[in-house]
Design a protein around this motif. Structure first.
Motif, mmCIF file in Angstrom:
data_model
loop_
_atom_site.group_PDB
_atom_site.id
_atom_site.type_symbol
_atom_site.label_atom_id
_atom_site.label_comp_id
_atom_site.label_asym_id
_atom_site.label_seq_id
_atom_site.Cartn_x
_atom_site.Cartn_y
_atom_site.Cartn_z
ATOM 1 N N THR A 117 2.647 16.386 32.477
ATOM 2 C CA THR A 117 1.929 17.800 32.297
ATOM 3 C C THR A 117 2.561 19.071 32.126
ATOM 4 O O THR A 117 1.923 20.232 31.140
ATOM 5 N N ARG A 118 3.748 19.040 33.029
ATOM 6 C CA ARG A 118 3.921 20.343 33.688
ATOM 7 C C ARG A 118 5.206 20.738 32.340
ATOM 8 O O ARG A 118 4.878 22.295 31.924
ATOM 9 N N ALA A 119 5.816 20.064 31.615
ATOM 10 C CA ALA A 119 6.326 20.135 30.512
ATOM 11 C C ALA A 119 6.218 20.519 29.010
ATOM 12 O O ALA A 119 6.266 20.921 28.566
ATOM 13 N N THR A 120 4.632 19.725 29.822
ATOM 14 C CA THR A 120 3.739 19.976 27.877
ATOM 15 C C THR A 120 2.738 20.531 28.623
ATOM 16 O O THR A 120 2.278 21.562 26.541
ATOM 17 N N GLY A 121 2.247 21.409 29.463
ATOM 18 C CA GLY A 121 0.897 21.909 29.343
ATOM 19 C C GLY A 121 -0.211 21.541 29.037
ATOM 20 O O GLY A 121 -1.582 21.265 28.624
ATOM 21 N N ILE A 122 -0.590 19.546 28.626
ATOM 22 C CA ILE A 122 -1.047 17.979 28.666
ATOM 23 C C ILE A 122 -1.301 18.095 29.262
ATOM 24 O O ILE A 122 -0.584 17.211 29.715
ATOM 25 N N THR A 123 -3.038 17.387 29.583
ATOM 26 C CA THR A 123 -3.427 16.878 29.857
ATOM 27 C C THR A 123 -3.563 15.305 29.993
ATOM 28 O O THR A 123 -4.436 15.519 29.127
ATOM 29 N N PRO A 124 -3.409 14.527 30.816
ATOM 30 C CA PRO A 124 -3.491 12.944 30.454
ATOM 31 C C PRO A 124 -4.843 13.014 30.080
ATOM 32 O O PRO A 124 -6.112 13.006 31.553
ATOM 33 N N TYR A 125 -5.705 11.656 29.351
ATOM 34 C CA TYR A 125 -7.004 11.466 29.716
ATOM 35 C C TYR A 125 -6.635 10.145 30.846
ATOM 36 O O TYR A 125 -5.708 8.844 30.594
ATOM 37 N N TYR A 126 -6.586 9.807 31.379
ATOM 38 C CA TYR A 126 -6.937 8.627 32.709
ATOM 39 C C TYR A 126 -7.915 8.079 32.491
ATOM 40 O O TYR A 126 -9.166 7.906 32.707
ATOM 41 N N VAL A 127 -7.422 6.820 32.613
ATOM 42 C CA VAL A 127 -8.059 5.129 32.233
ATOM 43 C C VAL A 127 -8.772 4.668 33.122
ATOM 44 O O VAL A 127 -10.374 4.131 33.690
ATOM 45 N N GLY A 128 -8.051 4.391 33.988
ATOM 46 C CA GLY A 128 -8.442 3.852 35.542
ATOM 47 C C GLY A 128 -9.128 4.479 36.386
ATOM 48 O O GLY A 128 -10.244 6.290 35.975
ATOM 49 N N LYS A 129 -9.515 3.658 37.765
ATOM 50 C CA LYS A 129 -10.306 4.401 39.084
ATOM 51 C C LYS A 129 -9.981 5.861 38.831
ATOM 52 O O LYS A 129 -8.421 6.062 39.487
ATOM 53 N N PRO A 130 -10.469 6.920 39.551
ATOM 54 C CA PRO A 130 -12.057 6.666 39.443
ATOM 55 C C PRO A 130 -12.784 7.712 38.024
ATOM 56 O O PRO A 130 -14.156 7.558 38.444
ATOM 57 N N ASN A 131 -11.829 7.212 37.605
ATOM 58 C CA ASN A 131 -12.807 6.702 35.815
ATOM 59 C C ASN A 131 -13.615 6.078 35.798
ATOM 60 O O ASN A 131 -13.532 5.007 35.740
ATOM 61 N N PRO A 132 -15.563 6.790 35.844
ATOM 62 C CA PRO A 132 -16.761 5.449 35.528
ATOM 63 C C PRO A 132 -16.275 4.355 34.344
ATOM 64 O O PRO A 132 -16.631 3.294 34.863
ATOM 65 N N LEU A 133 -15.163 4.809 33.436
ATOM 66 C CA LEU A 133 -15.233 4.461 31.887
ATOM 67 C C LEU A 133 -14.425 2.589 32.911
ATOM 68 O O LEU A 133 -14.727 1.668 32.469
ATOM 69 N N MET A 134 -13.682 2.878 33.817
ATOM 70 C CA MET A 134 -13.263 1.557 34.192
ATOM 71 C C MET A 134 -14.410 0.247 34.819
ATOM 72 O O MET A 134 -13.767 -0.293 34.815
ATOM 73 N N MET A 135 -15.464 0.756 35.417
ATOM 74 C CA MET A 135 -16.456 -0.166 35.130
ATOM 75 C C MET A 135 -17.110 -0.310 34.774
ATOM 76 O O MET A 135 -17.485 -1.410 34.614
ATOM 77 N N ARG A 136 -17.612 0.150 33.545
ATOM 78 C CA ARG A 136 -18.308 0.142 33.187
ATOM 79 C C ARG A 136 -17.648 -1.078 32.139
ATOM 80 O O ARG A 136 -18.224 -1.573 31.435
ATOM 81 N N SER A 137 -16.193 -0.920 31.686
ATOM 82 C CA SER A 137 -15.757 -1.787 30.557
ATOM 83 C C SER A 137 -15.819 -2.867 31.525
ATOM 84 O O SER A 137 -15.628 -3.877 30.719
#
Length: 266
Positions: A172-192
């Protein structure tokens, strides 16, 4: 007094709840055995993307905890499921190990370093500067940036190790792009995980040892939550958070009776 809603599904974190450095914690084997004996739907969740469910089953079994492969849900599997839903049959440049590459192959993804749809970052024991540099250039070139989980460090016998979140911060520091995190604490992990076993959030409890990942993601997914004090969060620390678990227990051992208490009789 409101009517108590029955529980027919349990989600539980693995490290700090069932095991600590691969040693079974008190009550862990009994908890899993009780879920299986009562026919209760459950999933064991982990942000660790290194191992396949088969690997993790073997590691748990060595500690006396018998969890079927189908009951293990990793951030790698959640990431693969997410990408399959977003772009079926896509391509990805992957930094990670067998747990992640196998999951992506199983959903039909092609792994390549030539103009991939995604750069997918997971945990690995040996991060390669060359691979990270390649990932940076691909993200700059337009590849979408995905990471399995935001954990900055992981445990080892010699102390903390840099994990996915730390390497993601470098990219992120090198690109200015933040990733989309799928695992916890994203509730998507629970939903899936719930979707995998056709369960409903209203009738599910999430057990974890971390307020900032397990409990908050369970809360945001609409689950009841149980914090156990055998991992990262102490009893004194609970009050520092602006949200609370439904219940706090010393260990998974004291949760075992609740499985039979809450499980609705057929």
């Amino acid at each position: 007094m409101t009517e108590r809603i029955p529980v027919d599904c349990w989600l539980t974190d693995m490290d700090g709840v069932l095991v600590h450095e691969e040693r079974a914690l008190p009550g862990a084997a009994d908890f899993i055995a009780t879920l299986i004996d009562t026919g209760t739907r459950f999933q064991v969740l982990t942000n660790n993307s290194i191992y396949t469910p088969r690997d993790l089953r073997a590691r748990l079994l060595s500690g006396g905890i018998d969890v079927p492969e189908d009951n293990i849900w990793t951030s790698a599997l959640a990431t693969a499921t997410f990408l399959h839903a977003q772009r079926e049959g896509g391509t990805a440049y992957v930094i990670g190990e067998a747990g992640l590459t196998t999951a992506l192959h199983d959903v039909g993804y092609v792994l390549t370093d030539r103009d991939p749809d995604y750069v997918v970052l997971g945990e690995t024991r040996t991060y390669s500067f060359e691979a990270i540099t390649r990932a940076i250039r691909l993200v700059v070139g337009g590849a979408r940036f995905i990471a399995t989980n935001p954990d900055p460090t992981g445990p080892s016998a010699d102390g903390p190790l840099p994990a996915t979140g730390s390497v993601a911060a470098l990219i992120t520091r090198a690109t200015g792009i933040t990733p989309y995190y799928v695992g916890k604490p994203n509730p998507l992990m629970m939903r899936s995980a719930l979707n995998r076993i056709d369960a409903h959030s209203e009738h599910t409890v999430m057990i974890g040892d971390r307020m900032d990942t397990d409990i908050v993601s369970g809360l945001e997914a609409g689950l009841r939550t149980v914090l156990v004090l055998t991992g990262s969060t102490s009893a004194a620390e609970v009050e520092r958070f602006p949200y609370r678990p439904t219940a706090v227990h010393d260990s998974i051992e004291s949760v075992v009776p609740l499985v039979r208490e809450f499980y609705p009789e057929g």
